[in-house]
Motif scaffolding. Structure first.
Motif, mmCIF file in Angstrom:
data_model
loop_
_atom_site.group_PDB
_atom_site.id
_atom_site.type_symbol
_atom_site.label_atom_id
_atom_site.label_comp_id
_atom_site.label_asym_id
_atom_site.label_seq_id
_atom_site.Cartn_x
_atom_site.Cartn_y
_atom_site.Cartn_z
ATOM 1 N N PRO A 62 98.704 -19.834 79.754
ATOM 2 C CA PRO A 62 99.884 -20.699 79.808
ATOM 3 C C PRO A 62 100.992 -20.065 80.641
ATOM 4 O O PRO A 62 101.093 -18.836 80.754
ATOM 5 N N ARG A 63 101.814 -20.897 81.233
ATOM 6 C CA ARG A 63 102.977 -20.393 81.955
ATOM 7 C C ARG A 63 103.922 -19.709 80.978
ATOM 8 O O ARG A 63 104.036 -20.118 79.823
ATOM 9 N N ARG A 64 104.661 -18.722 81.490
ATOM 10 C CA ARG A 64 105.522 -17.934 80.624
ATOM 11 C C ARG A 64 106.907 -17.780 81.249
ATOM 12 O O ARG A 64 107.062 -17.779 82.468
ATOM 13 N N GLY A 65 107.922 -17.675 80.387
ATOM 14 C CA GLY A 65 109.256 -17.286 80.820
ATOM 15 C C GLY A 65 109.857 -18.190 81.878
ATOM 16 O O GLY A 65 109.801 -19.411 81.806
ATOM 17 N N GLU A 66 110.456 -17.556 82.890
ATOM 18 C CA GLU A 66 111.139 -18.280 83.963
ATOM 19 C C GLU A 66 110.196 -19.236 84.675
ATOM 20 O O GLU A 66 110.580 -20.354 85.033
ATOM 21 N N ASP A 67 108.954 -18.821 84.854
ATOM 22 C CA ASP A 67 107.981 -19.673 85.532
ATOM 23 C C ASP A 67 107.747 -20.954 84.739
ATOM 24 O O ASP A 67 107.635 -22.042 85.318
ATOM 25 N N ARG A 68 107.704 -20.839 83.426
ATOM 26 C CA ARG A 68 107.519 -22.020 82.577
ATOM 27 C C ARG A 68 108.723 -22.954 82.689
ATOM 28 O O ARG A 68 108.574 -24.172 82.827
ATOM 29 N N TYR A 69 109.906 -22.376 82.615
ATOM 30 C CA TYR A 69 111.126 -23.188 82.736
ATOM 31 C C TYR A 69 111.154 -23.926 84.068
ATOM 32 O O TYR A 69 111.435 -25.141 84.116
ATOM 33 N N ARG A 70 110.849 -23.245 85.156
ATOM 34 C CA ARG A 70 110.902 -23.881 86.474
ATOM 35 C C ARG A 70 109.863 -24.994 86.593
ATOM 36 O O ARG A 70 110.115 -26.016 87.256
ATOM 37 N N ALA A 71 108.721 -24.826 85.941
ATOM 38 C CA ALA A 71 107.710 -25.883 85.972
ATOM 39 C C ALA A 71 108.226 -27.137 85.274
ATOM 40 O O ALA A 71 107.982 -28.264 85.722
ATOM 41 N N PHE A 72 108.959 -26.958 84.165
ATOM 42 C CA PHE A 72 109.526 -28.113 83.473
ATOM 43 C C PHE A 72 110.635 -28.762 84.303
ATOM 44 O O PHE A 72 110.793 -29.993 84.282
#
Length: 276
Positions: free
Chosen positions: A81-91
């Motif tokens: 799963p995406r994590r951290g800043e990368d996850r936020y940017r994907a959203f």
């Protein structure tokens, strides 16, 4: 045009997903989704596809649940799963696919109830500073555990690439503060929106007061005064309320888990009208 807000839809719960259909259309109005829509991109898609046709504009800020590093249904076997800043940017990119405003967009100047205001969606996190003055930062988690309080963020919310959630919080606060200062001294009132409360006094759940550690940062204690707030919107606590601090209205707009709303209030009633 009117402005509404709701937080903590928690669409991981079937009852909450079903409740979305009960939110009535307000095609001339804006709706703020103040974090914890759910844990996955599918939860956000469901919210956007259900609510976007009912409102003129949706605005989203992340909560801790969106940032949890959990897998997506339909993901390839073994796919991390995406994590951290990368996850936020994907959203954020997902929001842009649906035309939903985020903390990464320009702060819009809009007219609500016939008056101009500046809408300021923010993503600020927390830094464990909502603790007693005699508890050192390095002892904060132990202090919470002594009170029987734990937060799933410690397991699921990665701060990558930052070394800690506190560092990520500091970076978010500094960049947001710079953007607010760049607006200058405009007289237009602002609606500040953040999933976590901006003030410690508003972040004390009576049954689990030591959960305050995961509820915000003291960096923002005076932002409602410094940045000409007409209203401040937050969620996270699952304690809907409206309070006045220094003449500014603070709105906690959580919907919550099914056990917290089912049989007590209709889903449509969870939408709070924001008045400046």
């Amino acid at each position: 045009m009117r402005l509404y807000a709701v937080a903590d839809l928690h669409l991981g719960f079937a009852a909450n997903r079903e409740a979305l259909a009960e939110i009535r259309p307000r095609p001339d109005d804006w709706l703020i989704l103040a974090g914890d829509v759910g844990e996955t991109s599918n939860h956000l898609r469901l919210a956007f596809e259900t609510l976007a046709p009912k409102f003129r504009q949706l605005v989203w800020v992340p909560g801790n649940h969106e940032l949890w590093a959990v897998g997506e249904r339909g993901a390839a076997p073994g796919e991390a799963p995406r994590r951290g800043e990368d996850r936020y940017r994907a959203f954020v990119e997902l929001c842009r696919d649906y035309g939903v405003l985020t903390p990464e967009d320009d702060y819009p100047l809009i007219e609500i109830d016939g008056s101009a205001l500046r809408l300021v969606p923010m993503f600020l996190l927390y830094d464990y500073s909502f603790r007693p003055p005699d508890v050192a930062a390095e002892d904060a988690l132990a202090w919470a555990r002594q009170g029987g309080v734990r937060c799933a963020d410690e397991q699921f919310l990665s701060p990558a690439p930052f070394a800690s959630r506190s560092e990520w919080c500091r970076a978010r606060c500094e960049s947001t503060e710079a953007r607010l200062l760049a607006l200058g001294g405009e007289s237009v009132p602002r609606v500040l929106v953040n999933h976590w409360p901006l003030r410690e006094e508003l972040a004390r759940p009576p049954r689990i007061p030591r959960f305050s550690l995961w509820c915000g940062t003291k960096r923002t204690e005076d932002w409602h005064r410094r940045f000409n707030a007409g209203a401040v919107v937050s969620g996270h606590l699952h304690m809907p309320s409206s309070r006045i601090v220094d003449g500014v209205r603070f709105e906690e707009v959580s919907f919550g888990y099914p056990k917290q709303w089912h049989g007590r209030r209709a889903p449509d009633d969870a939408l709070r009208r924001i008045v400046v």
